[in-house]
Scaffold this motif. Structure first.
Motif, mmCIF file in Angstrom:
data_model
loop_
_atom_site.group_PDB
_atom_site.id
_atom_site.type_symbol
_atom_site.label_atom_id
_atom_site.label_comp_id
_atom_site.label_asym_id
_atom_site.label_seq_id
_atom_site.Cartn_x
_atom_site.Cartn_y
_atom_site.Cartn_z
ATOM 1 N N ALA A 94 0.833 -1.208 0.000
ATOM 2 C CA ALA A 94 0.000 0.000 0.000
ATOM 3 C C ALA A 94 0.866 1.255 0.000
ATOM 4 O O ALA A 94 0.557 2.235 -0.693
ATOM 5 N N GLU A 95 1.962 1.238 0.775
ATOM 6 C CA GLU A 95 2.866 2.388 0.802
ATOM 7 C C GLU A 95 3.539 2.590 -0.546
ATOM 8 O O GLU A 95 3.679 3.724 -1.017
ATOM 9 N N LEU A 96 3.957 1.499 -1.187
ATOM 10 C CA LEU A 96 4.576 1.606 -2.516
ATOM 11 C C LEU A 96 3.573 2.143 -3.530
ATOM 12 O O LEU A 96 3.901 3.019 -4.339
ATOM 13 N N LYS A 97 2.344 1.635 -3.467
ATOM 14 C CA LYS A 97 1.300 2.112 -4.385
ATOM 15 C C LYS A 97 1.040 3.602 -4.184
ATOM 16 O O LYS A 97 0.923 4.361 -5.154
ATOM 17 N N ALA A 98 0.964 4.035 -2.923
ATOM 18 C CA ALA A 98 0.728 5.446 -2.634
ATOM 19 C C ALA A 98 1.901 6.307 -3.085
ATOM 20 O O ALA A 98 1.713 7.400 -3.623
ATOM 21 N N THR A 99 3.115 5.804 -2.900
ATOM 22 C CA THR A 99 4.302 6.555 -3.326
ATOM 23 C C THR A 99 4.329 6.711 -4.834
ATOM 24 O O THR A 99 4.605 7.803 -5.352
ATOM 25 N N LEU A 100 4.059 5.635 -5.553
ATOM 26 C CA LEU A 100 4.041 5.709 -7.022
ATOM 27 C C LEU A 100 2.935 6.645 -7.514
ATOM 28 O O LEU A 100 3.133 7.400 -8.479
ATOM 29 N N ALA A 101 1.782 6.626 -6.854
ATOM 30 C CA ALA A 101 0.700 7.535 -7.237
ATOM 31 C C ALA A 101 1.102 8.984 -6.991
ATOM 32 O O ALA A 101 0.818 9.870 -7.805
ATOM 33 N N ALA A 102 1.800 9.239 -5.873
ATOM 34 C CA ALA A 102 2.250 10.608 -5.582
ATOM 35 C C ALA A 102 3.275 11.073 -6.598
ATOM 36 O O ALA A 102 3.243 12.228 -7.051
ATOM 37 N N ILE A 103 4.195 10.178 -6.983
ATOM 38 C CA ILE A 103 5.191 10.540 -7.998
ATOM 39 C C ILE A 103 4.503 10.834 -9.320
ATOM 40 O O ILE A 103 4.848 11.798 -10.013
ATOM 41 N N GLU A 104 3.525 10.009 -9.680
ATOM 42 C CA GLU A 104 2.803 10.242 -10.941
ATOM 43 C C GLU A 104 2.071 11.579 -10.907
ATOM 44 O O GLU A 104 2.097 12.334 -11.884
ATOM 45 N N GLU A 105 1.430 11.897 -9.795
ATOM 46 C CA GLU A 105 0.712 13.168 -9.681
ATOM 47 C C GLU A 105 1.672 14.345 -9.846
ATOM 48 O O GLU A 105 1.344 15.345 -10.471
ATOM 49 N N LYS A 106 2.839 14.222 -9.263
ATOM 50 C CA LYS A 106 3.782 15.342 -9.274
ATOM 51 C C LYS A 106 4.486 15.500 -10.620
ATOM 52 O O LYS A 106 4.799 16.611 -11.034
#
Length: 112
Positions: free
Chosen positions: A47-59
């Protein structure tokens, strides 16, 4: 007698199926956040990896960010035009004059 599977030590065996985190409230978790109810360390890491990748994609997704900003500015401009039509006309004329003056100045500097 219990029907639960047991491990070699006699204690109930852990399920290998990934269970969804239990949420007590009805508010959705943003894509860039991790749900609080996750107890399994592997599921929490995923879940943390998924959230991190989503944050990187957003940015880093510049076209998406530009589209959102453009949509917001257009909506604001339309709202301004509805509430103050004379001000919108004056703003449009002013912007057109500024762009025309800038183009004229650049061409004049280039041709010298």
């Amino acid at each position: 007698m219990s029907t639960e599977p047991t491990s070699r030590s006699g204690s109930p065996a852990k399920s290998t199926k990934a269970s969804a985190p239990a949420r007590t409230d009805s508010t959705p978790v943003p894509r860039t956040a991790v749900a609080l109810g996750i107890t399994d360390p592997v599921e929490k890491a995923r879940a943390e990896l998924k959230a991190t990748l989503a944050a990187i994609e957003e940015k880093t997704n510049v076209p998406k960010r530009v589209a959102r900003s453009t949509d917001r500015v257009v909506a604001d401009a339309r709202g301004f035009a509805r509430s103050n039509p004379n001000g919108a006309i004056a703003a449009a004329v002013g912007i057109a004059a500024a762009v025309g003056f800038a183009v004229w100045g650049i061409v004049r500097l280039y041709t010298r």
